[in-house]
Design a protein around this motif. Structure first.
Motif, PDB file in Angstrom:
ATOM      1  N   LEU A 131      -0.882  -4.371 -11.899  1.00 44.92           N
ATOM      2  CA  LEU A 131      -0.622  -3.604 -10.688  1.00 44.92           C
ATOM      3  C   LEU A 131      -0.680  -4.463  -9.434  1.00 44.92           C
ATOM      4  O   LEU A 131       0.212  -4.411  -8.595  1.00 44.92           O
ATOM      5  CB  LEU A 131      -1.608  -2.439 -10.566  1.00 44.92           C
ATOM      6  CG  LEU A 131      -1.438  -1.557  -9.329  1.00 44.92           C
ATOM      7  CD1 LEU A 131      -0.079  -0.858  -9.358  1.00 44.92           C
ATOM      8  CD2 LEU A 131      -2.562  -0.549  -9.234  1.00 44.92           C
ATOM      9  N   ARG A 136       3.699   8.628 -11.560  1.00 44.21           N
ATOM     10  CA  ARG A 136       2.341   8.507 -12.106  1.00 44.21           C
ATOM     11  C   ARG A 136       2.299   7.647 -13.374  1.00 44.21           C
ATOM     12  O   ARG A 136       1.391   6.842 -13.536  1.00 44.21           O
ATOM     13  CB  ARG A 136       1.800   9.911 -12.389  1.00 44.21           C
ATOM     14  CG  ARG A 136       0.362   9.954 -12.661  1.00 44.21           C
ATOM     15  CD  ARG A 136      -0.374  10.349 -11.403  1.00 44.21           C
ATOM     16  NE  ARG A 136      -1.782  10.483 -11.714  1.00 44.21           N
ATOM     17  CZ  ARG A 136      -2.715   9.763 -11.134  1.00 44.21           C
ATOM     18  NH1 ARG A 136      -2.401   8.919 -10.190  1.00 44.21           N
ATOM     19  NH2 ARG A 136      -3.962   9.906 -11.468  1.00 44.21           N
ATOM     20  N   GLN A 163       0.830  -1.208   0.000  1.00 43.53           N
ATOM     21  CA  GLN A 163       0.000   0.000   0.000  1.00 43.53           C
ATOM     22  C   GLN A 163       0.868   1.263   0.000  1.00 43.53           C
ATOM     23  O   GLN A 163       0.547   2.238  -0.685  1.00 43.53           O
ATOM     24  CB  GLN A 163      -0.927   0.005   1.221  1.00 43.53           C
ATOM     25  CG  GLN A 163      -1.995  -1.061   1.189  1.00 43.53           C
ATOM     26  CD  GLN A 163      -2.975  -0.866   0.047  1.00 43.53           C
ATOM     27  OE1 GLN A 163      -3.291   0.248  -0.328  1.00 43.53           O
ATOM     28  NE2 GLN A 163      -3.448  -1.973  -0.498  1.00 43.53           N
ATOM     29  N   LYS A 176       2.292   1.671  -3.442  1.00 39.21           N
ATOM     30  CA  LYS A 176       1.227   2.129  -4.344  1.00 39.21           C
ATOM     31  C   LYS A 176       1.020   3.636  -4.198  1.00 39.21           C
ATOM     32  O   LYS A 176       0.927   4.364  -5.195  1.00 39.21           O
ATOM     33  CB  LYS A 176      -0.073   1.386  -4.040  1.00 39.21           C
ATOM     34  CG  LYS A 176      -1.234   1.828  -4.902  1.00 39.21           C
ATOM     35  CD  LYS A 176      -2.497   1.086  -4.497  1.00 39.21           C
ATOM     36  CE  LYS A 176      -3.699   1.577  -5.279  1.00 39.21           C
ATOM     37  NZ  LYS A 176      -4.934   0.921  -4.825  1.00 39.21           N
ATOM     38  N   HIS A 177       0.963   4.117  -2.973  1.00 33.08           N
ATOM     39  CA  HIS A 177       0.803   5.543  -2.728  1.00 33.08           C
ATOM     40  C   HIS A 177       1.982   6.326  -3.302  1.00 33.08           C
ATOM     41  O   HIS A 177       1.797   7.393  -3.910  1.00 33.08           O
ATOM     42  CB  HIS A 177       0.652   5.808  -1.227  1.00 33.08           C
ATOM     43  CG  HIS A 177       0.471   7.243  -0.883  1.00 33.08           C
ATOM     44  ND1 HIS A 177      -0.678   7.928  -1.186  1.00 33.08           N
ATOM     45  CD2 HIS A 177       1.304   8.130  -0.294  1.00 33.08           C
ATOM     46  CE1 HIS A 177      -0.540   9.187  -0.784  1.00 33.08           C
ATOM     47  NE2 HIS A 177       0.654   9.323  -0.238  1.00 33.08           N
ATOM     48  N   TYR A 183       2.606   3.965 -12.498  1.00 39.24           N
ATOM     49  CA  TYR A 183       1.357   3.512 -11.878  1.00 39.24           C
ATOM     50  C   TYR A 183       0.271   3.285 -12.921  1.00 39.24           C
ATOM     51  O   TYR A 183      -0.377   2.238 -12.937  1.00 39.24           O
ATOM     52  CB  TYR A 183       0.893   4.538 -10.837  1.00 39.24           C
ATOM     53  CG  TYR A 183      -0.458   4.222 -10.251  1.00 39.24           C
ATOM     54  CD1 TYR A 183      -0.607   3.216  -9.316  1.00 39.24           C
ATOM     55  CD2 TYR A 183      -1.591   4.915 -10.666  1.00 39.24           C
ATOM     56  CE1 TYR A 183      -1.843   2.899  -8.786  1.00 39.24           C
ATOM     57  CE2 TYR A 183      -2.839   4.608 -10.142  1.00 39.24           C
ATOM     58  CZ  TYR A 183      -2.960   3.602  -9.209  1.00 39.24           C
ATOM     59  OH  TYR A 183      -4.188   3.288  -8.702  1.00 39.24           O
ATOM     60  N   ILE A 184       0.074   4.242 -13.806  1.00 33.37           N
ATOM     61  CA  ILE A 184      -0.982   4.122 -14.827  1.00 33.37           C
ATOM     62  C   ILE A 184      -0.678   2.986 -15.788  1.00 33.37           C
ATOM     63  O   ILE A 184      -1.577   2.240 -16.183  1.00 33.37           O
ATOM     64  CB  ILE A 184      -1.171   5.461 -15.560  1.00 33.37           C
ATOM     65  CG1 ILE A 184      -1.783   6.477 -14.597  1.00 33.37           C
ATOM     66  CG2 ILE A 184      -2.042   5.304 -16.796  1.00 33.37           C
ATOM     67  CD1 ILE A 184      -1.864   7.883 -15.125  1.00 33.37           C
ATOM     68  N   LEU A 209      -1.492  -0.215 -13.983  1.00 30.41           N
ATOM     69  CA  LEU A 209      -2.936  -0.302 -13.788  1.00 30.41           C
ATOM     70  C   LEU A 209      -3.639  -0.693 -15.078  1.00 30.41           C
ATOM     71  O   LEU A 209      -4.477  -1.600 -15.089  1.00 30.41           O
ATOM     72  CB  LEU A 209      -3.474   1.035 -13.271  1.00 30.41           C
ATOM     73  CG  LEU A 209      -4.968   1.118 -13.018  1.00 30.41           C
ATOM     74  CD1 LEU A 209      -5.359   0.176 -11.879  1.00 30.41           C
ATOM     75  CD2 LEU A 209      -5.370   2.545 -12.692  1.00 30.41           C
ATOM     76  N   GLN A 256       1.550   6.514  -7.060  1.00 29.21           N
ATOM     77  CA  GLN A 256       0.487   7.452  -7.413  1.00 29.21           C
ATOM     78  C   GLN A 256       0.956   8.902  -7.304  1.00 29.21           C
ATOM     79  O   GLN A 256       0.568   9.736  -8.118  1.00 29.21           O
ATOM     80  CB  GLN A 256      -0.729   7.251  -6.515  1.00 29.21           C
ATOM     81  CG  GLN A 256      -1.487   5.987  -6.801  1.00 29.21           C
ATOM     82  CD  GLN A 256      -2.584   5.728  -5.775  1.00 29.21           C
ATOM     83  OE1 GLN A 256      -2.440   6.032  -4.595  1.00 29.21           O
ATOM     84  NE2 GLN A 256      -3.672   5.151  -6.243  1.00 29.21           N
ATOM     85  N   GLU A 257       1.765   9.189  -6.310  1.00 26.63           N
ATOM     86  CA  GLU A 257       2.201  10.563  -6.068  1.00 26.63           C
ATOM     87  C   GLU A 257       3.431  10.974  -6.883  1.00 26.63           C
ATOM     88  O   GLU A 257       3.512  12.115  -7.335  1.00 26.63           O
ATOM     89  CB  GLU A 257       2.515  10.757  -4.576  1.00 26.63           C
ATOM     90  CG  GLU A 257       1.310  10.638  -3.683  1.00 26.63           C
ATOM     91  CD  GLU A 257       0.313  11.760  -3.878  1.00 26.63           C
ATOM     92  OE1 GLU A 257       0.751  12.921  -4.031  1.00 26.63           O
ATOM     93  OE2 GLU A 257      -0.897  11.469  -3.892  1.00 26.63           O
TER      94      GLU A 257
END
Length: 126
Positions: A64, A52, A41, A44-45, A55-56, A59, A48-49
């Protein structure tokens, strides 16, 4: 106007939303849904921050969850290994736990904090 239309040139269905046709897109389903705990987690955060695009990409490719589960497993194993090695090196043993529990707890907390920082630097925030 039709609610749904199909474009044979790209193989996509479109849905009418107001005056515009929007593509009907869905994310690919992942084969297995492994549990992700604290380390996954946090990574993942971080993605995301700060990362990007990574992450995308993960996903939208449906990878992911497996990626985060792998990171989680690596971080957990590294944390246990580091705590064990540091405790052995510094003489924090079960004997100390029996003789002076408060000293043992304090030293183990220090060791865990140092190990946590190493895991963050080497795996989570990388």
């Amino acid at each position: 106007m039709d609610k749904y239309i199909y474009d044979a040139s790209n193989g996509l269905w479109y849905e009418l939303q107001g005056d515009y046709y929007i593509p009907c897109l869905t994310l690919p389903a992942e084969k297995e849904n492994k549990p992700i705990s604290l380390w996954g987690q946090r990574h993942k955060h971080y993605l995301q921050e700060h990362k990007r695009t990574v992450y995308i990409s993960l996903l939208t490719s449906g990878k992911l969850n497996n990626y985060l589960a792998d990171i989680d497993e690596q971080a957990t194993e590294m944390m246990f290994r580091l705590v064990e090695q540091m405790a052995d090196k510094e003489g924090v043993t079960e004997q100390l736990k029996v003789e002076n529990p408060m000293l043992w707890v304090g030293r183990m907390n220090e060791i865990q904090a140092r190990a946590r920082e190493i895991v963050y630097a080497d795996i989570i925030y990388k």
